[in-house]
Structure formats: C-alpha cells, structure tokens
Design a protein around this motif. Sequence first.
Motif, mmCIF file in Angstrom:
data_model
loop_
_atom_site.group_PDB
_atom_site.id
_atom_site.type_symbol
_atom_site.label_atom_id
_atom_site.label_comp_id
_atom_site.label_asym_id
_atom_site.label_seq_id
_atom_site.Cartn_x
_atom_site.Cartn_y
_atom_site.Cartn_z
ATOM 1 N N TRP A 67 0.831 -1.203 0.000
ATOM 2 C CA TRP A 67 0.000 0.000 0.000
ATOM 3 C C TRP A 67 0.864 1.251 0.000
ATOM 4 O O TRP A 67 1.903 1.315 0.669
ATOM 5 C CB TRP A 67 -0.907 0.044 1.234
ATOM 6 C CG TRP A 67 -1.726 1.304 1.272
ATOM 7 C CD1 TRP A 67 -2.921 1.525 0.657
ATOM 8 C CD2 TRP A 67 -1.357 2.532 1.907
ATOM 9 N NE1 TRP A 67 -3.335 2.824 0.866
ATOM 10 C CE2 TRP A 67 -2.380 3.467 1.630
ATOM 11 C CE3 TRP A 67 -0.260 2.945 2.663
ATOM 12 C CZ2 TRP A 67 -2.357 4.772 2.100
ATOM 13 C CZ3 TRP A 67 -0.213 4.250 3.132
ATOM 14 C CH2 TRP A 67 -1.261 5.147 2.856
ATOM 15 N N GLU A 73 -7.955 4.909 -4.250
ATOM 16 C CA GLU A 73 -8.792 6.114 -4.241
ATOM 17 C C GLU A 73 -9.403 6.326 -5.623
ATOM 18 O O GLU A 73 -8.719 6.252 -6.644
ATOM 19 C CB GLU A 73 -7.969 7.336 -3.837
ATOM 20 C CG GLU A 73 -7.493 7.298 -2.394
ATOM 21 C CD GLU A 73 -6.666 8.511 -2.015
ATOM 22 O OE1 GLU A 73 -6.567 9.429 -2.859
ATOM 23 O OE2 GLU A 73 -6.119 8.527 -0.900
ATOM 24 N N MET A 83 -10.427 -3.100 0.062
ATOM 25 C CA MET A 83 -10.941 -2.072 0.960
ATOM 26 C C MET A 83 -10.287 -2.172 2.338
ATOM 27 O O MET A 83 -10.018 -1.148 2.980
ATOM 28 C CB MET A 83 -12.461 -2.184 1.086
ATOM 29 C CG MET A 83 -13.212 -1.681 -0.139
ATOM 30 S SD MET A 83 -12.820 0.049 -0.546
ATOM 31 C CE MET A 83 -13.332 0.892 0.962
ATOM 32 N N LYS A 84 -10.003 -3.400 2.784
ATOM 33 C CA LYS A 84 -9.314 -3.556 4.068
ATOM 34 C C LYS A 84 -7.913 -2.948 4.003
ATOM 35 O O LYS A 84 -7.464 -2.284 4.942
ATOM 36 C CB LYS A 84 -9.238 -5.036 4.442
ATOM 37 C CG LYS A 84 -10.565 -5.636 4.845
ATOM 38 C CD LYS A 84 -10.406 -7.118 5.187
ATOM 39 C CE LYS A 84 -11.746 -7.732 5.549
ATOM 40 N NZ LYS A 84 -11.608 -9.193 5.833
ATOM 41 N N PHE A 86 -6.983 -0.600 1.959
ATOM 42 C CA PHE A 86 -7.195 0.843 1.837
ATOM 43 C C PHE A 86 -7.409 1.492 3.206
ATOM 44 O O PHE A 86 -6.880 2.564 3.499
ATOM 45 C CB PHE A 86 -8.405 1.097 0.935
ATOM 46 C CG PHE A 86 -8.824 2.532 0.827
ATOM 47 C CD1 PHE A 86 -7.975 3.490 0.302
ATOM 48 C CD2 PHE A 86 -10.087 2.928 1.240
ATOM 49 C CE1 PHE A 86 -8.359 4.819 0.193
ATOM 50 C CE2 PHE A 86 -10.482 4.255 1.138
ATOM 51 C CZ PHE A 86 -9.623 5.199 0.616
ATOM 52 N N GLN A 87 -8.159 0.807 4.069
ATOM 53 C CA GLN A 87 -8.496 1.369 5.371
ATOM 54 C C GLN A 87 -7.381 1.193 6.399
ATOM 55 O O GLN A 87 -7.162 2.072 7.249
ATOM 56 C CB GLN A 87 -9.784 0.714 5.883
ATOM 57 C CG GLN A 87 -11.004 1.051 5.043
ATOM 58 C CD GLN A 87 -12.157 0.080 5.252
ATOM 59 O OE1 GLN A 87 -12.035 -0.921 5.974
ATOM 60 N NE2 GLN A 87 -13.290 0.363 4.617
ATOM 61 N N ARG A 88 -6.650 0.064 6.310
ATOM 62 C CA ARG A 88 -5.692 -0.273 7.380
ATOM 63 C C ARG A 88 -4.233 -0.191 6.936
ATOM 64 O O ARG A 88 -3.330 -0.354 7.734
ATOM 65 C CB ARG A 88 -6.012 -1.680 7.897
ATOM 66 C CG ARG A 88 -7.434 -1.799 8.427
ATOM 67 C CD ARG A 88 -7.802 -3.226 8.772
ATOM 68 N NE ARG A 88 -9.222 -3.340 9.079
ATOM 69 C CZ ARG A 88 -9.859 -4.493 9.284
ATOM 70 N NH1 ARG A 88 -9.172 -5.630 9.223
ATOM 71 N NH2 ARG A 88 -11.152 -4.506 9.553
ATOM 72 N N HIS A 89 -4.020 0.030 5.648
ATOM 73 C CA HIS A 89 -2.661 0.232 5.110
ATOM 74 C C HIS A 89 -1.752 -0.966 5.393
ATOM 75 O O HIS A 89 -0.610 -0.810 5.814
ATOM 76 C CB HIS A 89 -2.048 1.514 5.663
ATOM 77 C CG HIS A 89 -2.870 2.734 5.416
ATOM 78 N ND1 HIS A 89 -2.577 3.959 5.988
ATOM 79 C CD2 HIS A 89 -3.978 2.938 4.649
ATOM 80 C CE1 HIS A 89 -3.479 4.863 5.598
ATOM 81 N NE2 HIS A 89 -4.329 4.254 4.777
#
Length: 206
Positions: A67, A73, A83-84, A86-89
Amino acid sequence: MSTTYPESRTAYLLVDPYNDFLSDDGKVYPLIKPVADEVGLLDNLRTLDREVRAHGVPVFFVPHRRWEPGDYEGWDHPNPNQMKVFQRHHFARGEWGGEWHPDFTPKTGDTIVQEHWGSSGFANTDLDFRLKQRGITHVIIAGLLANTCIECTARYASEMGYHVTLVRDATAAFRPEMMHAAHELNGPTFAHAIVTTDELVASLAQ
C-alpha cells in the motif's frame, strides 16, 4: 502416493512473506496466530525455505501490492480485501510491515515477481511469463493466506496448465474453517497434490 518433482522444472512460490503477516507486531499476524501456531507455520516455512534451496528448486517471491498513498482512491469497485488494505494500510511501502520477514528474504538467484493487486499472483503480473522462461511446469505454493491469495494463485496456476502442490501446514487463515475449506473442500478440485511439509520434503529427497 508421493509426487515426483522434475529437476529443473519445479519452482517454489512463496506468497506474501511480509512482516505484517508473519511477525508478532504485524498488522495481520495476530488474526492468524492461533491457526499459525496450531500448524507450525513459521517453522514449516523455514523448513521449506531450507529444503527447496538445498535441492536447487528456484524460489519465486510472489508479493501483494504494498500500500502507498493514493492506492484504491477513486476506484469504481475495489473488492472487500482491497478495501481492508485501503483502510488499514497493510504492507505499506517504505514501512516495516511491508518489508520481508527477516527469515524469508530474497537471496541471490531468487525471482521477485510483480506485485499483485488482488488475490492471484498471476493476474496482471509477470509470474507466468517468468515461470515459462525458466521451463517450469510444477509449482509448490506456500505463504498467506490459505483461502485467499494461496487458493487464488493455485487455481490460476492450474487453469494455466501447471502442476500444483499446496502445502497445508505452510499457510494459515483467520479461522480453522477457512483452512478446512481451502484444503479439504476447494483444494481437491484443482490441486494435483495437497501435502504436509514433511511429505513434501520426503518427495523432494527422492
């Protein structure tokens, strides 16, 4: 019955050996630790690393996308796993979590393939091309996670004509039922062999 692995035509695919997956302070490791401990994941991966190299089996690192800012984005339909990330890097580029676990780092002669954005190590990467350029027909697949990147990479390999071996105790998942599905329900529909680390080592010795 044990599988014979042709010399010069067999490769070991190590999927996603990042600190976030395999180290105590990793972002994902606490979630897989119960299953990892039960199967002896880290010791088995160490054994595989030692044995495949001792037998001259080429090692291919099959890494997930690290990531970095801007990833995902504006995407139209990122999948749940994306998405996980994206949210948690997870596996952030330039951070400790996105570095190789110290016991599983590339050595001279290893191949590091392009990072995969989804679950398959083949989709949108150069893995198939580089395996074919080495004359590889048989792949041994280990790493993380059993029911996502391992299963998807192995399915893709089978569809593309490779002989596929899964190593059931050199992987892990979030829950035991996911491991069961990967090796008892889904794996037998596409994998040519599903073995333990000890069974694989014995086959390589032949």
